[in-house]
Design a protein around this motif. Structure first.
Motif, PDB file in Angstrom:
ATOM      1  N   ASP A 137     -42.664  53.517-108.692  1.00  8.77           N
ATOM      2  CA  ASP A 137     -41.491  53.685-107.829  1.00  8.77           C
ATOM      3  C   ASP A 137     -41.493  55.075-107.203  1.00  8.77           C
ATOM      4  O   ASP A 137     -41.126  55.243-106.040  1.00  8.77           O
ATOM      5  CB  ASP A 137     -40.222  53.481-108.666  1.00  8.77           C
ATOM      6  N   GLN A 163     -43.856  55.047-104.380  1.00  4.16           N
ATOM      7  CA  GLN A 163     -43.233  54.366-103.239  1.00  4.16           C
ATOM      8  C   GLN A 163     -42.292  55.299-102.493  1.00  4.16           C
ATOM      9  O   GLN A 163     -42.342  55.388-101.259  1.00  4.16           O
ATOM     10  CB  GLN A 163     -42.474  53.128-103.728  1.00  4.16           C
ATOM     11  N   PHE A 211     -47.186  51.873 -99.081  1.00  2.00           N
ATOM     12  CA  PHE A 211     -47.035  51.367-100.448  1.00  2.00           C
ATOM     13  C   PHE A 211     -47.114  49.839-100.451  1.00  2.00           C
ATOM     14  O   PHE A 211     -47.659  49.246-101.391  1.00  2.00           O
ATOM     15  CB  PHE A 211     -45.709  51.829-101.070  1.00  2.00           C
ATOM     16  N   ASP A 212     -46.604  49.204 -99.405  1.00  2.83           N
ATOM     17  CA  ASP A 212     -46.726  47.748 -99.306  1.00  2.83           C
ATOM     18  C   ASP A 212     -48.194  47.344 -99.210  1.00  2.83           C
ATOM     19  O   ASP A 212     -48.622  46.370 -99.836  1.00  2.83           O
ATOM     20  CB  ASP A 212     -45.960  47.232 -98.087  1.00  2.83           C
ATOM     21  N   LYS A 220     -49.734  47.722-102.627  1.00  2.00           N
ATOM     22  CA  LYS A 220     -49.410  46.604-103.518  1.00  2.00           C
ATOM     23  C   LYS A 220     -50.298  45.391-103.232  1.00  2.00           C
ATOM     24  O   LYS A 220     -50.735  44.702-104.174  1.00  2.00           O
ATOM     25  CB  LYS A 220     -47.940  46.221-103.373  1.00  2.00           C
ATOM     26  N   THR A 251     -47.618  49.485-110.536  1.00  2.00           N
ATOM     27  CA  THR A 251     -47.599  48.614-109.359  1.00  2.00           C
ATOM     28  C   THR A 251     -47.681  47.153-109.780  1.00  2.00           C
ATOM     29  O   THR A 251     -47.074  46.276-109.141  1.00  2.00           O
ATOM     30  CB  THR A 251     -48.760  48.964-108.412  1.00  2.00           C
TER      31      THR A 251
END
Length: 345
Positions: free
Chosen positions: A261, A264, A275-276, A279, A331
């Motif tokens: 987090d 992120q 960050f997306d 992931k 993650t």
């Protein structure tokens, strides 16, 4: 009984060995003008910022407007002077002569401020003169009349109309913009600041709440299912947090979740949307392991996936050099939280 409390994990990712205050001295003239332009763009008070430095700039390296329309006292003129030494009268006065010439020619209206921007700032003499605008005006007019201090009277003659503009101009508008203050402006745009100076920003501390929040609901529910399967008895979250068998494991998983987090939150300002992408890369990396039919328990699946994730090499992500050890398994917890992975089928 295990102690439960909020944890703040300090995280620091490396910084460059050379501070921007030193690196800024190495910028080429064009880079220096771009730097000033980027500094202005971080100021919300400006609605339009334009770099004009070069042939035909009429003495304006950067123009920063308070309104869309260029109007008197509704814009600031930034003079970007990239020299190896501090800017003195002999450097400034020829530029001022050019500006006053164009003000007399009505090339543009009077600026609200005239900022001198130089990597090594101004000389002590000019610094003191800036604080004495009346004296500075007198010295400037004499230098122009005498053709001294680098002013080309053949190129920019001191006509009666131009002299009137100079006499009516408030020299208190002429200000020095210290390089330290410029760097503070530039740092607001973390992406450009990092790109120009190679500064690696420090990640904020990851704060782990004392008790789970609604944000953690899905991945924690999966972990409780793992514990229920492993211990053959269902546990509430409160029971799991106080359990001699599972408390430390649970808090470690939460620490991993909040480490990711932190990554992120860190990436939002510097690398929006990355960050997306990160992931997705992690999901693709662990998907085969997570979906393997050979696992007999959720605990074995979870531990295998988390351990496997720590060996992933996601080198094409700009976040790669910012990773901390807990980010990769963290993650995975985020992916479980988004219901893309399940520990217990």
């Amino acid at each position: 009984m295990p102690k439960i409390g909020a944890k703040k994990v300090r995280q620091s990712v490396g910084k460059t060995s050379f501070p921007p205050s030193l690196l800024v001295q190495l910028l080429e003239p064009g880079q220096w003008e771009n730097f000033i332009e980027d500094c202005c763009r971080t100021e919300l008070k400006y609605v339009l910022v334009q770099r004009l430095g070069g042939a035909g700039d009429a003495g304006r390296d950067v123009e920063a407007r308070y309104t869309q329309t260029l109007m008197a006292d509704q814009w600031d003129l930034f003079q970007a002077k990239r020299y190896q030494t501090a800017v003195g009268e002999g450097d400034l006065y020829p530029e001022l002569a050019k500006v006053f010439h164009h003000l007399a020619q009505k090339t543009y209206p009077t600026p609200k401020n005239y900022y001198i921007c130089a990597p090594k700032n101004t000389t002590p003499m000019l610094h003191d003169l800036i604080a004495k605008p009346i004296e500075m005006k007198q010295r400037f007019l004499k230098a122009w009349t005498d053709g001294k201090m680098g002013i080309s009277v053949s190129k920019f003659p001191l006509s009666p109309a131009t002299a009137t503009v100079v006499n009516n101009f408030d020299f208190g508008k002429i200000k020095e913009y210290p390089v330290k203050d410029l760097l503070e402006l530039h740092e607001r745009d973390k992406t450009k600041h990092e790109k120009l100076f190679g500064v690696e920003a420090t990640r904020d501390a990851s704060v782990i709440p004392n008790l789970p929040t609604a944000v953690e609901q899905n991945y924690l529910e999966q972990i409780l299912k793992v514990y229920a399967e492993d211990g053959s008895v269902a546990l509430t979250m409160a029971e799991a947090l106080l359990s001699d068998s599972y408390s430390e494991h649970l808090q470690s998983c939460r620490a991993e979740f909040y480490s990711a987090d932190g990554l992120q939150r860190f990436s939002r300002d510097i690398y929006p949307g990355e960050f997306d992408n990160f992931k997705v890369a992690v999901y693709n990396g662990v998907r085969r392991v997570a979906s393997s039919p050979t696992y007999k328990t959720g605990m074995s699946r979870m531990n295998s996936v988390l351990d496997f994730s720590m060996g992933l090499k996601i080198e094409d992500s700009p976040l790669a050099k910012r990773l901390l050890p807990a980010d990769l398994p963290g993650t995975c917890h985020h992916l479980v939280n988004e219901k893309k992975i399940k520990w217990v089928k």
